[in-house]
Design a protein around this motif. Structure first.
Motif, short mmCIF file in Angstrom:
data_model
loop_
_atom_site.label_atom_id
_atom_site.label_comp_id
_atom_site.label_asym_id
_atom_site.label_seq_id
_atom_site.Cartn_x
_atom_site.Cartn_y
_atom_site.Cartn_z
N ALA A 16 0.85 -1.21 0.00
CA ALA A 16 0.00 0.00 0.00
C ALA A 16 0.88 1.25 0.00
O ALA A 16 0.59 2.24 -0.70
CB ALA A 16 -0.92 -0.01 1.21
N LEU A 17 1.98 1.22 0.76
CA LEU A 17 2.89 2.38 0.80
C LEU A 17 3.60 2.55 -0.54
O LEU A 17 3.78 3.66 -1.04
CB LEU A 17 3.94 2.20 1.91
CG LEU A 17 3.40 2.27 3.34
CD1 LEU A 17 4.50 1.95 4.34
CD2 LEU A 17 2.82 3.66 3.61
N ILE A 18 4.00 1.42 -1.13
CA ILE A 18 4.67 1.48 -2.43
C ILE A 18 3.71 2.05 -3.49
O ILE A 18 4.11 2.88 -4.32
CB ILE A 18 5.17 0.07 -2.84
CG1 ILE A 18 6.25 -0.42 -1.85
CG2 ILE A 18 5.70 0.06 -4.27
CD1 ILE A 18 7.55 0.33 -1.90
N ARG A 19 2.44 1.63 -3.42
CA ARG A 19 1.45 2.16 -4.38
C ARG A 19 1.27 3.66 -4.21
O ARG A 19 1.15 4.40 -5.18
CB ARG A 19 0.09 1.46 -4.20
CG ARG A 19 0.00 0.12 -4.94
CD ARG A 19 -1.46 -0.31 -5.10
NE ARG A 19 -2.14 -0.44 -3.83
CZ ARG A 19 -2.13 -1.57 -3.08
NH1 ARG A 19 -1.48 -2.63 -3.50
NH2 ARG A 19 -2.77 -1.61 -1.93
N GLU A 20 1.30 4.10 -2.96
CA GLU A 20 1.15 5.54 -2.69
C GLU A 20 2.33 6.33 -3.30
O GLU A 20 2.15 7.36 -3.95
CB GLU A 20 1.11 5.74 -1.17
CG GLU A 20 0.48 7.02 -0.75
CD GLU A 20 0.47 7.16 0.78
OE1 GLU A 20 0.62 8.29 1.25
OE2 GLU A 20 0.33 6.13 1.48
N ALA A 21 3.53 5.79 -3.10
CA ALA A 21 4.71 6.45 -3.66
C ALA A 21 4.66 6.44 -5.19
O ALA A 21 4.99 7.43 -5.85
CB ALA A 21 5.98 5.76 -3.16
N ALA A 22 4.21 5.31 -5.76
CA ALA A 22 4.12 5.19 -7.22
C ALA A 22 3.14 6.22 -7.77
O ALA A 22 3.37 6.82 -8.84
CB ALA A 22 3.69 3.78 -7.60
N ALA A 23 2.04 6.46 -7.04
CA ALA A 23 1.04 7.44 -7.50
C ALA A 23 1.66 8.85 -7.52
O ALA A 23 1.40 9.65 -8.43
CB ALA A 23 -0.18 7.41 -6.59
N ILE A 24 2.48 9.15 -6.53
CA ILE A 24 3.15 10.46 -6.49
C ILE A 24 4.07 10.60 -7.71
O ILE A 24 4.12 11.64 -8.37
CB ILE A 24 3.93 10.63 -5.17
CG1 ILE A 24 2.94 10.72 -4.01
CG2 ILE A 24 4.85 11.85 -5.22
CD1 ILE A 24 3.58 10.70 -2.63
N LEU A 25 4.79 9.53 -8.03
CA LEU A 25 5.68 9.57 -9.20
C LEU A 25 4.89 9.75 -10.49
O LEU A 25 5.28 10.54 -11.36
CB LEU A 25 6.53 8.29 -9.26
CG LEU A 25 7.62 8.20 -8.20
CD1 LEU A 25 8.20 6.79 -8.14
CD2 LEU A 25 8.73 9.22 -8.47
N ARG A 26 3.76 9.04 -10.60
CA ARG A 26 2.95 9.17 -11.83
C ARG A 26 2.39 10.58 -11.97
O ARG A 26 2.17 11.07 -13.07
CB ARG A 26 1.83 8.13 -11.85
CG ARG A 26 2.32 6.77 -12.37
CD ARG A 26 1.14 5.89 -12.77
NE ARG A 26 0.28 5.65 -11.62
CZ ARG A 26 0.41 4.62 -10.79
NH1 ARG A 26 1.33 3.71 -11.00
NH2 ARG A 26 -0.40 4.50 -9.76
N ALA A 27 2.20 11.25 -10.83
CA ALA A 27 1.68 12.62 -10.88
C ALA A 27 2.80 13.66 -11.03
O ALA A 27 2.55 14.86 -10.93
CB ALA A 27 0.87 12.90 -9.61
N GLY A 28 4.04 13.19 -11.23
CA GLY A 28 5.14 14.15 -11.49
C GLY A 28 5.95 14.53 -10.27
O GLY A 28 6.78 15.43 -10.33
#
Ligand code: TXA
Ligand code: MG
Length: 331
Positions: A16-28
Motif C-alpha cells: 500500500a505504501l509502495i502504491r502511494e509512492a508510485a502514484a506520487i511519481l505518476r503525478a510528477g
C-alpha cells in the motif's frame, strides 16, 4: 513542500505504501528511495517537467545527465536505439545490481535526462523497495543520488532529509543501504567499453566478461562537456575540508599544533587522542565502502576544521573507495 518520511521494510515493503509512492511519481512528484548502493531521488523519466524538479531540488547542473532505473532488462528496449550483445551479457550477469550501462538512447528519452547527449545510462537496482516501486509505477525512473549536487551521497533517510528536506515529496526509509558506494558506470557505446566511474562491480569482474577496458575521460574530451560528470574533480564531498594522506598521525599533529579541530577517518586500530574526533571503518573494502558516507556525514556534522583520512590500500579491491576519497578531497 513538507517532505514525508515513511518507514518501509527493506525486504518486504508494504504494497500500500509502495502504491502511494508510485502514484506520487505518476503525478510528477519526487520520491527518495533506497537502492543497494545509495538512496536515489526518483522522478518519471519520461516526463521532462518531473525530471526538471530533480535538477532543481539537487541544484544539479543541466550538463550532468541522470541514470534511468528500470525493473528488468527487458524494459531497456524502448529507451535505447541498440542493445548490443556485450551489453546484454553484462546485464544478464550483473542485473539486478550496481552496474550502470551507457547505451545509445532512443527518441523516447527526454533531453533533460541525457543532458541532450546521444546516450542514456541505465540500470536495474537490486533492492526490494526500488524494484517494488519500479513495478508499481510501471515507468522508468530517472534517479541520481539523493543529495545536493557535489556533496556526500545519502546512505540513510536522515542523510536525505539533511540535504533535501522541504524539496521533495517523500522519502521511503528502509534503513541504511547495504552497498554504500554508487554503481559502476560503464560506457558500452565505445570500443573497448570505457569505465566512467569505478564502483561496486569491479574492473576485474567486468574484464572477465569483456577483456581489457579503457578508463577515465575520453582523450580529446578536455574542455568539452563532461562525458560523465561524476568525473568532475570535486564530488561526493563533505563541506569540511578533507585530506587523504599516507601519514595521518603526522598530519593530525600539525593541525593540532595550529589549534584546529580535527576529524580522523581511519580503518586502523587507533587509540583515542584528545581534540580528535575519530570515525573507525572496517578493514575490508566492502565493509569500508558500506560505512564510508555515514562516517563522513557524522564527521561533517561535528563542527570540525578538517577531516584527515588514512589512505586506504592501493590494491584493486579499493579502487572505488579511493576514487571517492580523492574527489572528496579536491578543493
Ligand atoms: O548507485 C548509483 O548509481 C546511484 C543510485 C541511486 O542508483 N545513482 C547515482 O546517480 O549515483 P548520480 O546521478 O549521482 O550519478 C550518475 C553518474 C554521474 O557520474 C553521471 O554523470 C553519469 O552517471 N551519467 C549519467 N548518464 C550518463 C550518460 N548518458 N553518459 C555518461 N555518464 C552518465
Ligand atoms: Mg551523485
Amino acid at each position: 513542500m513538507p517532505t514525508r518520511v515513511v518507514q518501509v521494510d527493506s525486504k518486504n515493503p508494504d504494497p500500500a505504501l509502495i502504491r502511494e509512492a508510485a502514484a506520487i511519481l505518476r503525478a510528477g512528484g519526487l520520491i527518495a528511495f533506497p537502492t543497494e548502493t545509495v538512496y536515489g531521488l526518483a522522478a518519471n523519466a519520461l516526463e521532462p517537467d518531473a525530471v526538471a524538479r530533480i535538477f532543481t531540488a539537487k541544484g544539479r547542473p543541466a550538463t550532468n545527465p541522470v541514470i534511468v532505473h528500470v525493473a528488468e532488462a527487458a524494459d531497456v528496449a524502448p529507451l535505447v536505439s541498440a542493445f548490443p550483445e556485450t551489453a546484454r551479457r553484462l546485464a544478464a550477469r550483473f542485473w539486478p545490481g550496481p552496474l550502470t550501462l551507457v547505451l545509445p538512447r532512443s527518441d523516447r528519452v527526454p533531453d533533460i535526462v541525457t543532458a541532450a547527449g546521444s546516450t542514456v545510462a541505465l540500470r536495474v537496482p537490486d533492492h526490494a523497495v526500488a524494484l517494488g516501486l519500479l513495478q508499481a509505477c510501471g515507468l522508468p525512473l530517472a534517479a541520481p543520488s539523493a543529495n545536493p549536487s557535489t556533496l556526500l551521497s545519502a546512505t540513510t533517510a536522515a542523510h536525505v532529509l539533511r540535504g533535501l528536506d522541504g524539496k521533495i515529496d517523500m522519502i521511503l526509509d528502509a534503513g541504511p543501504t547495504p552497498g554504500g558506494l554508487e554503481s559502476t558506470v560503464l560506457d558500452v557505446t565505445v570500443t573497448p567499453p570505457r569505465l566512467l566511474r569505478p564502483g561496486l562491480v569491479s574492473q576485474m569482474q567486468l574484464e572477465t566478461i569483456l577483456g581489457p577496458l579503457a578508463h577515465g575521460p575520453i582523450p580529446g574530451d578536455i574542455g568539452q562537456p563532461a562525458r560523465s560528470p561524476g568525473q568532475q574533480e570535486r564530488h561526493y564531498a563533505p563541506r569540511t575540508p578533507l585530506e587523504c594522506v599516507p601519514d595521518a598521525k603526522l598530519r593530525i599533529a600539525e593541525h593540532l599544533s595550529q589549534s584546529r579541530r580535527v576529524g580522523w577517518l581511519t580503518h586502523h586500530d587507533v587509540s583515542p587522542s584528545p581534540g580528535v574526533v575519530v570515525a573507525r571503518l572496517p578493514t575490508d573494502p566492502a565493509g569500508y565502502a558500506a560505512g564510508l558516507y555515514a562516517a563522513l556525514h557524522r564527521l561533517d556534522d561535528a563542527g570540525l576544521d578538517v577531516i584527515v583520512v588514512d589512505e586506504p590500500p592501493a590494491d584493486d579491491a579499493w579502487v572505488a573507495v579511493r576514487d571517492r576519497l580523492v574527489r572528496a578531497g579536491q578543493k
